[in-house]
Design a protein around this motif. Sequence first.
Motif, PDB file in Angstrom:
ATOM      1  N   VAL A  11      41.875  38.010  30.379  1.00 44.75           N
ATOM      2  CA  VAL A  11      42.651  36.922  30.970  1.00 44.75           C
ATOM      3  C   VAL A  11      43.502  37.395  32.141  1.00 44.75           C
ATOM      4  O   VAL A  11      43.606  36.709  33.149  1.00 44.75           O
ATOM      5  CB  VAL A  11      43.550  36.272  29.889  1.00 44.75           C
ATOM      6  N   ALA A  12      44.102  38.568  32.012  1.00 43.09           N
ATOM      7  CA  ALA A  12      45.116  38.958  32.985  1.00 43.09           C
ATOM      8  C   ALA A  12      44.837  40.272  33.711  1.00 43.09           C
ATOM      9  O   ALA A  12      45.706  40.793  34.378  1.00 43.09           O
ATOM     10  CB  ALA A  12      46.462  39.072  32.268  1.00 43.09           C
ATOM     11  N   ARG A  13      43.660  40.799  33.630  1.00 39.09           N
ATOM     12  CA  ARG A  13      43.366  42.095  34.248  1.00 39.09           C
ATOM     13  C   ARG A  13      42.259  41.946  35.285  1.00 39.09           C
ATOM     14  O   ARG A  13      41.261  41.284  35.064  1.00 39.09           O
ATOM     15  CB  ARG A  13      42.940  43.096  33.188  1.00 39.09           C
ATOM     16  N   GLU A  14      42.468  42.592  36.419  1.00 37.64           N
ATOM     17  CA  GLU A  14      41.438  42.692  37.440  1.00 37.64           C
ATOM     18  C   GLU A  14      41.129  44.163  37.664  1.00 37.64           C
ATOM     19  O   GLU A  14      42.031  45.005  37.676  1.00 37.64           O
ATOM     20  CB  GLU A  14      41.919  42.069  38.752  1.00 37.64           C
ATOM     21  N   VAL A  15      39.856  44.457  37.840  1.00 38.34           N
ATOM     22  CA  VAL A  15      39.424  45.836  38.066  1.00 38.34           C
ATOM     23  C   VAL A  15      38.647  45.881  39.379  1.00 38.34           C
ATOM     24  O   VAL A  15      37.715  45.110  39.587  1.00 38.34           O
ATOM     25  CB  VAL A  15      38.536  46.348  36.908  1.00 38.34           C
ATOM     26  N   LYS A  39      44.552  46.236  38.075  1.00 43.20           N
ATOM     27  CA  LYS A  39      45.756  45.450  38.339  1.00 43.20           C
ATOM     28  C   LYS A  39      45.982  44.518  37.154  1.00 43.20           C
ATOM     29  O   LYS A  39      45.138  43.690  36.836  1.00 43.20           O
ATOM     30  CB  LYS A  39      45.607  44.647  39.629  1.00 43.20           C
ATOM     31  N   GLU A  40      47.112  44.673  36.505  1.00 43.95           N
ATOM     32  CA  GLU A  40      47.491  43.817  35.378  1.00 43.95           C
ATOM     33  C   GLU A  40      48.217  42.589  35.911  1.00 43.95           C
ATOM     34  O   GLU A  40      48.650  42.555  37.061  1.00 43.95           O
ATOM     35  CB  GLU A  40      48.404  44.578  34.409  1.00 43.95           C
ATOM     36  N   LEU A  45      49.840  45.415  43.237  1.00 47.11           N
ATOM     37  CA  LEU A  45      48.838  46.348  43.751  1.00 47.11           C
ATOM     38  C   LEU A  45      47.945  46.880  42.639  1.00 47.11           C
ATOM     39  O   LEU A  45      48.353  46.955  41.484  1.00 47.11           O
ATOM     40  CB  LEU A  45      49.537  47.539  44.428  1.00 47.11           C
ATOM     41  N   PHE A  46      46.740  47.283  43.040  1.00 47.97           N
ATOM     42  CA  PHE A  46      45.832  47.949  42.108  1.00 47.97           C
ATOM     43  C   PHE A  46      46.312  49.384  41.913  1.00 47.97           C
ATOM     44  O   PHE A  46      46.761  50.033  42.858  1.00 47.97           O
ATOM     45  CB  PHE A  46      44.401  47.946  42.650  1.00 47.97           C
ATOM     46  N   GLN A  47      46.191  49.888  40.683  1.00 49.17           N
ATOM     47  CA  GLN A  47      46.645  51.236  40.375  1.00 49.17           C
ATOM     48  C   GLN A  47      45.542  52.020  39.682  1.00 49.17           C
ATOM     49  O   GLN A  47      44.653  51.443  39.067  1.00 49.17           O
ATOM     50  CB  GLN A  47      47.865  51.185  39.461  1.00 49.17           C
ATOM     51  N   SER A  76      39.577  51.326  32.000  1.00 47.89           N
ATOM     52  CA  SER A  76      39.659  50.179  32.902  1.00 47.89           C
ATOM     53  C   SER A  76      39.207  48.875  32.241  1.00 47.89           C
ATOM     54  O   SER A  76      39.635  47.809  32.623  1.00 47.89           O
ATOM     55  CB  SER A  76      38.828  50.429  34.160  1.00 47.89           C
ATOM     56  N   GLY A  77      38.319  48.980  31.250  1.00 44.43           N
ATOM     57  CA  GLY A  77      37.853  47.779  30.563  1.00 44.43           C
ATOM     58  C   GLY A  77      36.561  47.204  31.101  1.00 44.43           C
ATOM     59  O   GLY A  77      36.100  46.168  30.637  1.00 44.43           O
TER      60      GLY A  77
END
Length: 100
Positions: A11-15, A39-40, A45-47, A76-77
């Motif tokens: 729902v809330a994570r982008e990779v 990015k959560e 920013l992406f980390q 990362s998922g």
Amino acid sequence: MVHEKIFKVGVAREVKVIVKGFPSKDLKRVSKFFEIRVKEAGQALFQNPTGISLPVPQQIHKPDQKQLAGKVIALSGISETHIQVTVREFDRILESSVLW
């Protein structure tokens, strides 16, 4: 050349999968390097999910590199399929007449 693709995981994570291509010494092939950024929700920013700077140094043995890559993917998922999709897109762009 750099190619980036963002996947929504949960729902809330982008990779973000980043493929960087560099010409080989003989200029007939392209060496590929990967980065994975996460990015959560609420982050701007992406980390890096591990804190390890990639690509990993050459002195690390191949089995250790594969194990490290597997850990980064797990943290990362995303799945191996996501990376394969990104690499296929990179290859299609590389082979297209747009670059030549």
